[in-house]
Design a protein around this motif. Sequence first.
Motif, PDB file in Angstrom:
ATOM      1  N   SER A  29       0.824  -1.203   0.000  1.00  0.00           N
ATOM      2  CA  SER A  29       0.000   0.000   0.000  1.00  0.00           C
ATOM      3  C   SER A  29       0.863   1.260   0.000  1.00  0.00           C
ATOM      4  O   SER A  29       0.586   2.213  -0.732  1.00  0.00           O
ATOM      5  CB  SER A  29      -0.924   0.000   1.224  1.00  0.00           C
ATOM      6  N   HIS A  30       1.921   1.258   0.809  1.00  0.00           N
ATOM      7  CA  HIS A  30       2.808   2.425   0.838  1.00  0.00           C
ATOM      8  C   HIS A  30       3.481   2.638  -0.517  1.00  0.00           C
ATOM      9  O   HIS A  30       3.658   3.775  -0.956  1.00  0.00           O
ATOM     10  CB  HIS A  30       3.866   2.263   1.929  1.00  0.00           C
ATOM     11  N   LYS A  32       2.221   1.615  -3.503  1.00  0.00           N
ATOM     12  CA  LYS A  32       1.208   1.983  -4.490  1.00  0.00           C
ATOM     13  C   LYS A  32       0.789   3.441  -4.370  1.00  0.00           C
ATOM     14  O   LYS A  32       0.636   4.153  -5.379  1.00  0.00           O
ATOM     15  CB  LYS A  32      -0.016   1.078  -4.323  1.00  0.00           C
ATOM     16  N   TYR A  33       0.618   3.916  -3.136  1.00  0.00           N
ATOM     17  CA  TYR A  33       0.098   5.273  -2.924  1.00  0.00           C
ATOM     18  C   TYR A  33       1.183   6.292  -2.561  1.00  0.00           C
ATOM     19  O   TYR A  33       0.884   7.431  -2.228  1.00  0.00           O
ATOM     20  CB  TYR A  33      -0.986   5.243  -1.842  1.00  0.00           C
ATOM     21  N   ARG A  34       2.430   5.874  -2.623  1.00  0.00           N
ATOM     22  CA  ARG A  34       3.577   6.750  -2.329  1.00  0.00           C
ATOM     23  C   ARG A  34       3.462   7.401  -0.951  1.00  0.00           C
ATOM     24  O   ARG A  34       3.724   8.597  -0.779  1.00  0.00           O
ATOM     25  CB  ARG A  34       3.725   7.835  -3.403  1.00  0.00           C
ATOM     26  N   THR A  35       3.067   6.612   0.023  1.00  0.00           N
ATOM     27  CA  THR A  35       2.965   7.114   1.384  1.00  0.00           C
ATOM     28  C   THR A  35       4.187   6.673   2.189  1.00  0.00           C
ATOM     29  O   THR A  35       4.871   5.713   1.827  1.00  0.00           O
ATOM     30  CB  THR A  35       1.686   6.609   2.057  1.00  0.00           C
ATOM     31  N   LYS A 204      10.081   3.564  -3.148  1.00  0.00           N
ATOM     32  CA  LYS A 204       9.213   4.733  -3.030  1.00  0.00           C
ATOM     33  C   LYS A 204       9.022   5.197  -1.591  1.00  0.00           C
ATOM     34  O   LYS A 204       8.909   6.393  -1.323  1.00  0.00           O
ATOM     35  CB  LYS A 204       7.839   4.424  -3.639  1.00  0.00           C
ATOM     36  N   GLU A 347       0.105  -5.256 -10.852  1.00  0.00           N
ATOM     37  CA  GLU A 347       0.357  -4.214  -9.851  1.00  0.00           C
ATOM     38  C   GLU A 347       0.126  -4.727  -8.438  1.00  0.00           C
ATOM     39  O   GLU A 347       0.749  -4.246  -7.486  1.00  0.00           O
ATOM     40  CB  GLU A 347      -0.534  -3.003 -10.125  1.00  0.00           C
TER      41      GLU A 347
END
Length: 385
Positions: A29-30, A32-35, A204, A347
């Motif tokens: 998740s981090h 994929k969403y660049r968090t 990322k 993905e």
Amino acid sequence: MVRAEITTPEDRMKILEETIKSFSERAGSHDKYRTFPFENYKELKRIGYPSWTIPKQDGGAGISLTEMLELQEALAKSDGPTALSIGWHMGITKHLGENKTWNEKTYQAFVKTVIEDGALLNNAASEPATGSPTRGGRPVTEARGKEGIWVINGRKNFTTMAPVLTYFVVSASIAGTDKIGNFIIKRENKGVKIEETWDSVAMKATGSHDLLLEDVIVDKEALVEYIIPGTKPAAGWLLHIPACYIGIARAAQEYAIEFALNYSPNSIDGTIAELPTVKQKIGQMELLVQESRHFLYSVAKKWDKSDNETRQGMKPELGAAKLSVVNRAIDIVDIAMRIVGARSLSEENPLQRFYRDVRAGLHNPPMDDMTINQLASRAIKRQSY
């Protein structure tokens, strides 16, 4: 703070493995969403992880280089970006404790915050104008001395872990001289800004943004050491880099084997794990993993057992371990993707993330061409006798 019940390497590995179980669940998740994984650092601080490389006499756990790499490898299997990021803090902190290159008062004030608050530190040396600091460029960032203070201006890029760093160790040219120094700067200093520029497709979640310094004022003691770019001594702690990438590769290996053991297309009886071509690939991965880990940990153990004179002659070995392990990690992930097939490019599949992340290792120091030149020089010198 170092917890009383964490007293042995086995204790430390056990509590780390328990702590990082959730990291792998969040990693996709981090990415994929660049968090940024703030929660990971909160959890690592909770168990006192940032203090484990501080010497025992200074209040830390005083772990060896070998143990540090084992812990970092385990962390990377769960979350590569977090492992690479905190690896810089762990390694630099270990180096400072062993070599005491800073003023003792400054050093003790730093380790106190690490032990009590989980403070995090990283070097900020790379600049757009100079490229990798290992190649010897003079920093454009400038420190100008005034009465009792330094005023620092400049921009640093690739400042890994920027969202959670407490301290930045900034390299800067000293105005009016030919000297270059490292300055320790606190995050809360006026004029310190983070510009969120990190847009890499790999790693990322490392938060490797730009650090901006605009008329940042620090006291004279903030100059912790003078440096000569491109002439750093041998640094065993940099092996945290290949430890990270072989950890990611092992995660890919395990995923591919698990896939092979469970995937059963109706064109065959049983699973694809029984097919000779898949067994060959699984065997190839295992060979590369064993080669890499033996190389990495044999060099680390030599470092742990050696005196400083021997360590300073280990630059070619340290570089060779990094080069070999990182490139084999890339090969391992590639083979894993061949086993899984086109699904590995989805993905939602972690293999495509592992593939992007391991390639980042090619751009971490030391660079492959520099290592090859060092090895060539050593071989020629040996042959000349």
